[in-house]
Motif scaffolding. Structure first.
Motif, PDB file in Angstrom:
ATOM      1  N   GLN A 118       0.830  -1.220   0.000  1.00  0.00           N
ATOM      2  CA  GLN A 118       0.000   0.000   0.000  1.00  0.00           C
ATOM      3  C   GLN A 118       0.856   1.259   0.000  1.00  0.00           C
ATOM      4  N   ILE A 119       2.083   1.121   0.491  1.00  0.00           N
ATOM      5  CA  ILE A 119       3.046   2.237   0.441  1.00  0.00           C
ATOM      6  C   ILE A 119       4.374   1.678  -0.066  1.00  0.00           C
ATOM      7  N   ASP A 120       5.208   2.565  -0.703  1.00  0.00           N
ATOM      8  CA  ASP A 120       6.518   2.113  -1.194  1.00  0.00           C
ATOM      9  C   ASP A 120       7.634   2.601  -0.255  1.00  0.00           C
ATOM     10  N   ASP A 121       8.883   2.376  -0.653  1.00  0.00           N
ATOM     11  CA  ASP A 121      10.010   2.738   0.208  1.00  0.00           C
ATOM     12  C   ASP A 121      10.092   4.249   0.458  1.00  0.00           C
ATOM     13  N   ASP A 122       9.804   5.024  -0.601  1.00  0.00           N
ATOM     14  CA  ASP A 122       9.840   6.485  -0.436  1.00  0.00           C
ATOM     15  C   ASP A 122       8.773   6.950   0.553  1.00  0.00           C
ATOM     16  N   ASP A 123       7.592   6.333   0.452  1.00  0.00           N
ATOM     17  CA  ASP A 123       6.518   6.671   1.406  1.00  0.00           C
ATOM     18  C   ASP A 123       6.965   6.354   2.842  1.00  0.00           C
ATOM     19  N   LEU A 124       7.588   5.198   2.979  1.00  0.00           N
ATOM     20  CA  LEU A 124       8.027   4.770   4.308  1.00  0.00           C
ATOM     21  C   LEU A 124       9.056   5.749   4.887  1.00  0.00           C
ATOM     22  N   LYS A 125      10.004   6.175   4.031  1.00  0.00           N
ATOM     23  CA  LYS A 125      11.012   7.159   4.490  1.00  0.00           C
ATOM     24  C   LYS A 125      10.337   8.461   4.917  1.00  0.00           C
ATOM     25  N   SER A 126       9.357   8.859   4.117  1.00  0.00           N
ATOM     26  CA  SER A 126       8.637  10.096   4.426  1.00  0.00           C
ATOM     27  C   SER A 126       7.897   9.980   5.770  1.00  0.00           C
ATOM     28  N   ARG A 127       7.332   8.806   6.022  1.00  0.00           N
ATOM     29  CA  ARG A 127       6.609   8.593   7.293  1.00  0.00           C
ATOM     30  C   ARG A 127       7.571   8.547   8.475  1.00  0.00           C
ATOM     31  N   LEU A 128       8.776   8.081   8.234  1.00  0.00           N
ATOM     32  CA  LEU A 128       9.749   8.094   9.337  1.00  0.00           C
ATOM     33  C   LEU A 128      10.153   9.538   9.659  1.00  0.00           C
ATOM     34  N   ASP A 129      10.146  10.398   8.647  1.00  0.00           N
ATOM     35  CA  ASP A 129      10.356  11.834   8.910  1.00  0.00           C
ATOM     36  C   ASP A 129       9.206  12.395   9.751  1.00  0.00           C
ATOM     37  N   ASP A 130       7.981  11.923   9.454  1.00  0.00           N
ATOM     38  CA  ASP A 130       6.823  12.349  10.262  1.00  0.00           C
ATOM     39  C   ASP A 130       6.996  11.913  11.719  1.00  0.00           C
ATOM     40  N   GLU A 131       7.530  10.705  11.892  1.00  0.00           N
ATOM     41  CA  GLU A 131       7.771  10.195  13.255  1.00  0.00           C
ATOM     42  C   GLU A 131       8.777  11.083  13.998  1.00  0.00           C
ATOM     43  N   LYS A 132       9.811  11.531  13.269  1.00  0.00           N
ATOM     44  CA  LYS A 132      10.812  12.420  13.904  1.00  0.00           C
ATOM     45  C   LYS A 132      10.159  13.715  14.372  1.00  0.00           C
ATOM     46  N   LEU A 133       9.301  14.247  13.522  1.00  0.00           N
ATOM     47  CA  LEU A 133       8.616  15.503  13.866  1.00  0.00           C
ATOM     48  C   LEU A 133       7.697  15.305  15.074  1.00  0.00           C
ATOM     49  N   LEU A 134       7.051  14.150  15.107  1.00  0.00           N
ATOM     50  CA  LEU A 134       6.164  13.838  16.220  1.00  0.00           C
ATOM     51  C   LEU A 134       6.965  13.643  17.515  1.00  0.00           C
ATOM     52  N   LEU A 135       8.109  13.001  17.403  1.00  0.00           N
ATOM     53  CA  LEU A 135       8.974  12.817  18.577  1.00  0.00           C
ATOM     54  C   LEU A 135       9.412  14.177  19.123  1.00  0.00           C
ATOM     55  N   ASP A 136       9.714  15.095  18.213  1.00  0.00           N
ATOM     56  CA  ASP A 136      10.088  16.446  18.633  1.00  0.00           C
ATOM     57  C   ASP A 136       8.939  17.081  19.432  1.00  0.00           C
ATOM     58  N   SER A 137       7.713  16.922  18.940  1.00  0.00           N
ATOM     59  CA  SER A 137       6.547  17.472  19.661  1.00  0.00           C
ATOM     60  C   SER A 137       6.395  16.806  21.028  1.00  0.00           C
ATOM     61  N   GLU A 138       6.641  15.506  21.081  1.00  0.00           N
ATOM     62  CA  GLU A 138       6.505  14.778  22.350  1.00  0.00           C
ATOM     63  C   GLU A 138       7.530  15.272  23.379  1.00  0.00           C
ATOM     64  N   LEU A 139       8.745  15.545  22.910  1.00  0.00           N
ATOM     65  CA  LEU A 139       9.768  16.046  23.841  1.00  0.00           C
ATOM     66  C   LEU A 139       9.402  17.439  24.355  1.00  0.00           C
ATOM     67  N   HIS A 140       8.748  18.228  23.515  1.00  0.00           N
ATOM     68  CA  HIS A 140       8.276  19.538  23.989  1.00  0.00           C
ATOM     69  C   HIS A 140       7.141  19.374  24.998  1.00  0.00           C
ATOM     70  N   ASP A 141       6.308  18.338  24.818  1.00  0.00           N
ATOM     71  CA  ASP A 141       5.272  18.048  25.822  1.00  0.00           C
ATOM     72  C   ASP A 141       5.910  17.643  27.156  1.00  0.00           C
ATOM     73  N   VAL A 142       6.955  16.834  27.085  1.00  0.00           N
ATOM     74  CA  VAL A 142       7.646  16.424  28.314  1.00  0.00           C
ATOM     75  C   VAL A 142       8.233  17.665  29.016  1.00  0.00           C
ATOM     76  N   ALA A 143       8.748  18.599  28.217  1.00  0.00           N
ATOM     77  CA  ALA A 143       9.282  19.846  28.797  1.00  0.00           C
ATOM     78  C   ALA A 143       8.165  20.618  29.499  1.00  0.00           C
ATOM     79  N   ILE A 144       6.987  20.673  28.885  1.00  0.00           N
ATOM     80  CA  ILE A 144       5.849  21.385  29.500  1.00  0.00           C
ATOM     81  C   ILE A 144       5.449  20.695  30.810  1.00  0.00           C
ATOM     82  N   ILE A 145       5.360  19.370  30.785  1.00  0.00           N
ATOM     83  CA  ILE A 145       4.965  18.632  31.999  1.00  0.00           C
ATOM     84  C   ILE A 145       6.001  18.847  33.103  1.00  0.00           C
ATOM     85  N   SER A 146       7.280  18.824  32.737  1.00  0.00           N
ATOM     86  CA  SER A 146       8.344  19.028  33.734  1.00  0.00           C
ATOM     87  C   SER A 146       8.272  20.428  34.332  1.00  0.00           C
TER      88      SER A 146
END
Lengths: 143, 106
Positions: free
Chosen positions: B53-81
């Motif tokens: 349903q997705i190819d290798d390029d799609d998968l790479k692009s989604r891993l970039d989305d994961e990085k961006l989401l991880l960045d948001s999560e770390l900012h949430d941890v900063a807010i909670i702290s």
């Protein structure tokens, strides 16, 4: 003894106005805007999934793309305007960047796959959830 | 007039410990939720790639989305702290203020 009493009273007065503030005040209107934008995005992608793939040309979705983009810019600007709010500002920027990426791809391909509709919705929901979690903890911070 | 600075400091420290301890669970809970939803997304991506349903390029692009989401999560941890630190500090200030006010009234 008199000096001691004066010192205690002075310290007490100082403490009354001394509060530690690391986060901005909770803003219910921003929280509501995050929720309503999340619903708009869900509706956008769920409607898109119901449309035949041959009719998913970018031009058919421009008004909704613009409407949602305006909301995301508004959330970003609201967060930028608040002091001590760099973390939420960055999450808002991430949500906006993600949206722009998905919009640009749809524009470049002039169509969108079922899998991308499903995944775009999931990733946008997750970004907005992160934004909402940040607001939730501002609500429980003492001032 | 009774103002014991050592007792006051001990009370302030105790309040900070309790406040941080009670709220530290919020960080752990948020991190667990982040990790659980990441696991589900990565499983979905793997399934979609296997099914074509997705190819290798799609998968790479989604891993970039994961990085961006991880960045948001770390900012949430900063807010909670920051919320934990702010609440603990203000609780300690409240203890000091109450102790001083009690000493003045005596």
């Amino acid at each position: 003894m008199k000096n001691y009493l004066i010192t205690l009273i002075t310290v007490s007065i100082l403490l009354t106005s001394c509060r530690v503030t690391l986060l901005p005040n909770y803003d219910a209107s921003v929280a509501r805007q995050i929720d309503s934008t999340n619903k708009m995005i869900d509706r956008f992608y769920l409607n898109m999934a119901e449309i035949n793939s041959a009719q998913r040309q970018y031009s058919n979705f421009v008004p909704d793309y613009v409407k949602i983009e305006v909301e995301l810019i508004s959330i970003l600007n609201e967060n930028k305007a608040r002091t001590l709010n760099k973390d939420s500002e960055k999450i808002s920027q991430n949500a906006f960047d993600e949206w722009e990426k998905y919009k640009d791809k749809h524009k470049a391909d002039n169509t969108i796959k079922d899998a991308d509709i499903k995944l775009n919705r999931i990733y946008m929901d997750e970004q907005l959830l992160r934004l909402r979690i940040g607001e939730k903890f501002k609500q429980t911070a003492t001032h | 007039m009774a103002f014991d600075i050592n007792e006051t400091l001990a009370n302030m420290l105790g309040t900070i410990k309790t406040s941080v301890g009670e709220n530290w669970g919020d960080v752990k809970s948020a991190m667990n939720e982040f990790m659980q939803s990441r696991k589900e997304r990565l499983e979905l991506l793997a399934d979609m790639r296997i099914q074509g349903q997705i190819d290798d390029d799609d998968l790479k692009s989604r891993l970039d989305d994961e990085k961006l989401l991880l960045d948001s999560e770390l900012h949430d941890v900063a807010i909670i702290s920051k919320e934990i630190a702010q609440n603990a500090a203000n609780a300690a200030i409240d203890i000091l203020q109450k102790t001083i006010l009690a000493a003045i009234k005596l």
